[in-house]
Design a protein around this motif. Structure first.
Motif, PDB file in Angstrom:
ATOM      1  N   TYR A   1      -6.881   1.932  -2.915  1.00 50.78           N
ATOM      2  CA  TYR A   1      -7.874   0.725  -3.160  1.00 50.78           C
ATOM      3  C   TYR A   1      -7.050  -0.151  -2.833  1.00 50.78           C
ATOM      4  CZ  TYR A   1     -11.200   4.534  -3.496  1.00 50.78           C
ATOM      5  OH  TYR A   1     -11.444   5.455  -3.433  1.00 50.78           O
ATOM      6  N   LYS A   2      -7.840  -0.869  -1.818  1.00 52.16           N
ATOM      7  CA  LYS A   2      -7.424  -2.382  -1.644  1.00 52.16           C
ATOM      8  C   LYS A   2      -8.649  -3.688  -2.325  1.00 52.16           C
ATOM      9  CE  LYS A   2      -7.097  -5.767   1.801  1.00 52.16           C
ATOM     10  NZ  LYS A   2      -6.879  -5.930   3.392  1.00 52.16           N
ATOM     11  N   LEU A   3      -8.492  -5.153  -3.246  1.00 54.67           N
ATOM     12  CA  LEU A   3      -8.744  -5.262  -3.574  1.00 54.67           C
ATOM     13  C   LEU A   3      -9.011  -6.814  -3.098  1.00 54.67           C
ATOM     14  CD1 LEU A   3      -8.919  -4.383  -7.638  1.00 54.67           C
ATOM     15  CD2 LEU A   3     -10.676  -3.720  -5.920  1.00 54.67           C
ATOM     16  N   GLU A   4     -10.201  -7.492  -3.044  1.00 57.01           N
ATOM     17  CA  GLU A   4     -10.291  -8.832  -2.231  1.00 57.01           C
ATOM     18  C   GLU A   4      -9.676 -10.311  -3.463  1.00 57.01           C
ATOM     19  OE1 GLU A   4      -9.798  -9.295   0.317  1.00 57.01           O
ATOM     20  OE2 GLU A   4      -9.820  -7.801   1.294  1.00 57.01           O
ATOM     21  N   TYR A   5      -9.124 -10.943  -3.640  1.00 60.63           N
ATOM     22  CA  TYR A   5      -8.659 -12.093  -4.393  1.00 60.63           C
ATOM     23  C   TYR A   5      -8.451 -12.826  -3.856  1.00 60.63           C
ATOM     24  CZ  TYR A   5      -6.686 -14.888  -7.793  1.00 60.63           C
ATOM     25  OH  TYR A   5      -6.793 -15.884  -9.567  1.00 60.63           O
TER      26      TYR A   5
ATOM     27  N   ASN B   1      -4.696  -8.359  -2.772  1.00 61.03           N
ATOM     28  CA  ASN B   1      -4.879  -8.703  -1.416  1.00 61.03           C
ATOM     29  C   ASN B   1      -3.801 -10.152  -1.513  1.00 61.03           C
ATOM     30  OD1 ASN B   1      -6.309 -10.280  -1.866  1.00 61.03           O
ATOM     31  ND2 ASN B   1      -7.177 -10.277  -0.164  1.00 61.03           N
ATOM     32  N   HIS B   2      -3.714 -10.691  -3.136  1.00 59.76           N
ATOM     33  CA  HIS B   2      -2.834 -12.045  -2.767  1.00 59.76           C
ATOM     34  C   HIS B   2      -2.012 -11.696  -3.788  1.00 59.76           C
ATOM     35  CE1 HIS B   2      -4.537 -14.292   0.326  1.00 59.76           C
ATOM     36  NE2 HIS B   2      -5.547 -13.458   0.938  1.00 59.76           N
ATOM     37  N   ARG B   3      -1.253 -13.090  -4.045  1.00 63.12           N
ATOM     38  CA  ARG B   3      -0.307 -12.745  -5.028  1.00 63.12           C
ATOM     39  C   ARG B   3      -1.587 -13.900  -6.443  1.00 63.12           C
ATOM     40  NH1 ARG B   3       5.587 -12.637  -5.417  1.00 63.12           N
ATOM     41  NH2 ARG B   3       5.288 -15.492  -5.924  1.00 63.12           N
ATOM     42  N   ILE B   4      -0.344 -12.916  -7.695  1.00 60.02           N
ATOM     43  CA  ILE B   4      -1.516 -13.674  -9.191  1.00 60.02           C
ATOM     44  C   ILE B   4      -1.440 -13.504  -9.586  1.00 60.02           C
ATOM     45  CG2 ILE B   4      -2.492 -11.453  -9.234  1.00 60.02           C
ATOM     46  CD1 ILE B   4      -4.750 -12.285  -9.679  1.00 60.02           C
ATOM     47  N   SER B   5      -1.479 -14.648 -10.957  1.00 63.92           N
ATOM     48  CA  SER B   5      -0.492 -15.108 -11.935  1.00 63.92           C
ATOM     49  C   SER B   5      -1.455 -14.164 -13.053  1.00 63.92           C
ATOM     50  CB  SER B   5      -0.655 -16.100 -12.852  1.00 63.92           C
ATOM     51  OG  SER B   5      -2.089 -16.837 -12.855  1.00 63.92           O
ATOM     52  N   LEU B   6      -0.606 -13.260 -14.190  1.00 62.76           N
ATOM     53  CA  LEU B   6      -1.457 -12.715 -15.038  1.00 62.76           C
ATOM     54  C   LEU B   6      -2.399 -13.132 -15.818  1.00 62.76           C
ATOM     55  CD1 LEU B   6       1.944 -10.496 -16.386  1.00 62.76           C
ATOM     56  CD2 LEU B   6       0.248 -10.043 -14.706  1.00 62.76           C
ATOM     57  N   TYR B   7      -2.271 -14.431 -16.359  1.00 62.56           N
ATOM     58  CA  TYR B   7      -3.829 -15.258 -16.645  1.00 62.56           C
ATOM     59  C   TYR B   7      -4.743 -15.226 -15.568  1.00 62.56           C
ATOM     60  CZ  TYR B   7      -0.969 -18.061 -20.511  1.00 62.56           C
ATOM     61  OH  TYR B   7      -0.215 -18.001 -21.502  1.00 62.56           O
ATOM     62  N   ASP B   8      -4.352 -15.117 -14.240  1.00 59.29           N
ATOM     63  CA  ASP B   8      -5.316 -15.242 -13.971  1.00 59.29           C
ATOM     64  C   ASP B   8      -5.966 -13.712 -13.620  1.00 59.29           C
ATOM     65  OD1 ASP B   8      -6.106 -17.367 -12.846  1.00 59.29           O
ATOM     66  OD2 ASP B   8      -5.108 -17.109 -11.153  1.00 59.29           O
TER      67      ASP B   8
ATOM     68  N   GLU C   1       0.863  -0.994  -0.528  1.00 53.98           N
ATOM     69  CA  GLU C   1      -0.047  -0.164   0.205  1.00 53.98           C
ATOM     70  C   GLU C   1       0.786   1.322   0.215  1.00 53.98           C
ATOM     71  OE1 GLU C   1      -3.615   1.940   2.316  1.00 53.98           O
ATOM     72  OE2 GLU C   1      -3.261  -0.167   2.565  1.00 53.98           O
ATOM     73  N   LYS C   2       2.099   1.409   0.720  1.00 52.97           N
ATOM     74  CA  LYS C   2       2.746   2.284   0.820  1.00 52.97           C
ATOM     75  C   LYS C   2       3.579   2.597  -0.520  1.00 52.97           C
ATOM     76  CE  LYS C   2       4.132   2.291   5.529  1.00 52.97           C
ATOM     77  NZ  LYS C   2       5.628   1.696   6.549  1.00 52.97           N
TER      78      LYS C   2
END
Length: 517
Positions: A293-297, A262-269, A238-239
């Protein structure tokens, strides 16, 4: 901040490493020494861990010599730059190393500060050129990937697209087009300029893996940290997003919002997530632009929204409300109800109804009353925020209702109409007074003041000021460049008094207003 090129120095003589480390200002040359080693075996271990971009290495070393070390490194990386440090008697070894693809070889006895600086400059130039070519190709392929059909895969990038990243989405806070007019070109900041700024940001320990754009103008920042446990880095991410927004705002003089997962993700996902949750980014129109803004995943379902307002509001209802404060409260309530739905579509449709009702009302204002333009782009930042849009409409409907123009024939009394017409014809007279106006309509000043306040909702002096400021705005919009001349033209003895009145009515000084129009 430009990223430094990483270097490892390998030599079995400690004083050689010390001399090379202090011979030049490595940081000033664009390099940073990330490791040193005293033999090939130790260097190979450190290379595997740190992957320096440039290696300066001796040939003759214990445990594993330079030639064998280079051969092992080349099995991992054919591109790393290797400079061979040779003594005169090592020349035959140097020739053998050429077949392994070394970048350069130099005689230890001939190394000077100047020669080393020149060598590093040439290596750096080559790295930048190769890096730029690779970046351009990768950027193009990534952009094509995000523009393709949802289920498509890209063989050229497959390995990279399956890697896990921390992701920040960056978007310029563009105003909603309520009127149907295209947005002014000067509002836009090109994606190329945004990407250029992002490449120079300080990422505070994060590694920038990719910058690309999504359909609709959002920019994707894929970053990674050395530590793989994302939960430990939420605050730091966030910083980082806040820092990026600050740099973008300073470099481009525009507002941007950022959204991080809020979690690591692949570019496909990520592609799938963005396709199925596009309206989540619309939250900035309701919660405020220029924020992080924080998005949930994972939440791969569309955001639930309320599609109908309780108690449908009509644009014409605004004309039935009397009093500026009542109007403000009414519009505030309407737009709070819209904001509760998080529906940009509803926000646009409702605002468009209000806007076209205003346009009709403006056309009904008598020709002797100067109204200026609706001025939808006078302050376009209003159109990035639901509550500010409500404030804008409250001000405009108040302006129209003060001039008594509704769709019905229920207007002011003839006396008040005469007063308003007299004001519009004489507002340029700095000595215009209530007594002058009262004499014109053959009434006492006291009686006229009470009647005017009752019908119009404000004092005669306040109304005169409104007319003067509106006329000044029109002059500025048509190219008037001198504040004191405009002030005199609309009825002020001094530019200081004019500036004070202008600021009190608009919240901005005349000079600042001129820059905007």
């Amino acid at each position: 901040m430009e990223k430094k090129i990483s270097v490892m120095i390998v030599d079995d003589e400690r004083f050689v490493i010390e001399e090379l480390s202090t011979l030049i200002n490595w940081e000033a040359c664009g390099y940073t020494i990330v490791a040193t080693a005293f033999n090939g075996k130790q260097a190979l271990r450190k290379y595997t861990e740190l992957h320096p971009q440039v290696i300066l290495t001796d040939i003759r070393m214990p445990f594993m010599d330079g030639i064998e070390m280079i051969r092992e490194i080349r099995k991992q990386d054919r591109e790393v730059n290797i400079v061979l440090l040779t003594a005169y008697e090592d020349f035959s070894y140097a020739k053998a190393a050429i077949s392994l693809g070394i970048t350069e070889y130099v005689m230890k006895s001939e190394i000077t500060g100047q020669s080393l600086t020149e060598l590093l400059a040439n290596i750096r130039l080559g790295l930048l050129r190769e890096g730029e070519k690779e970046r351009i190709v990768t950027d193009y392929l990534l952009e094509q990937f995000f523009c393709q059909d949802q289920e498509s895969e890209n063989a050229d990038l497959d390995e990279f697209l399956r890697q896990m990243h921390n992701v920040i989405l960056i978007g310029q806070d563009l105003p909603l087009s309520i009127s149907g007019e295209p947005l002014p070109e000067e509002i836009y900041v090109s994606k190329e300029r945004v990407a250029q700024t992002l490449r120079t940001c300080d990422y505070h320990g994060w590694r920038l893996d990719a910058i690309t754009s999504l359909p609709g103008g959002q920019i994707v920042l894929a970053v990674n940290s050395d530590t793989q446990v994302y939960a430990d880095h939420t605050e730091e991410l966030e910083k980082l997003a806040q820092s990026v927004l600050k740099t973008l705002g300073e470099d481009n003089e525009s507002s941007f919002s950022a959204f991080y997962l809020n979690h690591r993700i692949s570019l496909y996902d990520l592609k799938r997530y963005c396709s199925e949750n596009r309206d989540r980014l619309d939250i900035r129109y309701f919660e405020g632009s220029g924020k992080v803004y924080k998005l949930e995943y994972p939440v791969l379902t569309k955001m639930e929204t309320i599609r109908e307002l309780h108690g449908s509001q009509k644009a014409g209802d605004a004309f039935l409300i009397s009093g500026r404060e009542n109007l403000k409260r009414w519009f505030d309530a309407v737009y709070k109800e819209v904001a509760r739905t998080y529906s940009k579509e509803m926000l646009i449709n409702l605002s468009r109804d209000f806007y076209f009702e205003l346009r009709v009302a403006y056309q009904k204002i008598p020709c002797f009353m100067e109204t200026g333009e609706l001025g939808i782009w006078d302050n376009w930042s209003y159109w990035t925020d639901a509550q500010k849009i409500g404030q804008w409409f409250a001000d405009k409907f108040d302006f129209v209702t003060k001039r008594f123009i509704c769709s019905s024939d229920d207007q002011y009394s003839k006396c008040i109409v005469d007063v308003i017409q007299y004001i519009y014809e004489n507002y340029g007279n700095p000595d215009l007074s209530v007594n002058d106006i009262a004499e014109y309509v053959h009434l006492s000043a006291g009686y006229l003041s009470g009647a005017f306040k009752k019908e119009v909702g404000c004092t005669i002096k306040s109304y005169i000021t409104d007319v003067r400021i509106q006329a000044a705005k029109k002059m500025f919009a048509h190219g008037a460049a001198k504040v004191h001349e405009v002030g005199e033209a609309v009825g002020y003895h001094s530019s200081q008094y004019f500036s004070q009145a202008f600021y009190k009515k608009t919240g901005i000084l005349p000079g600042e207003y001129m820059k905007k129009v």
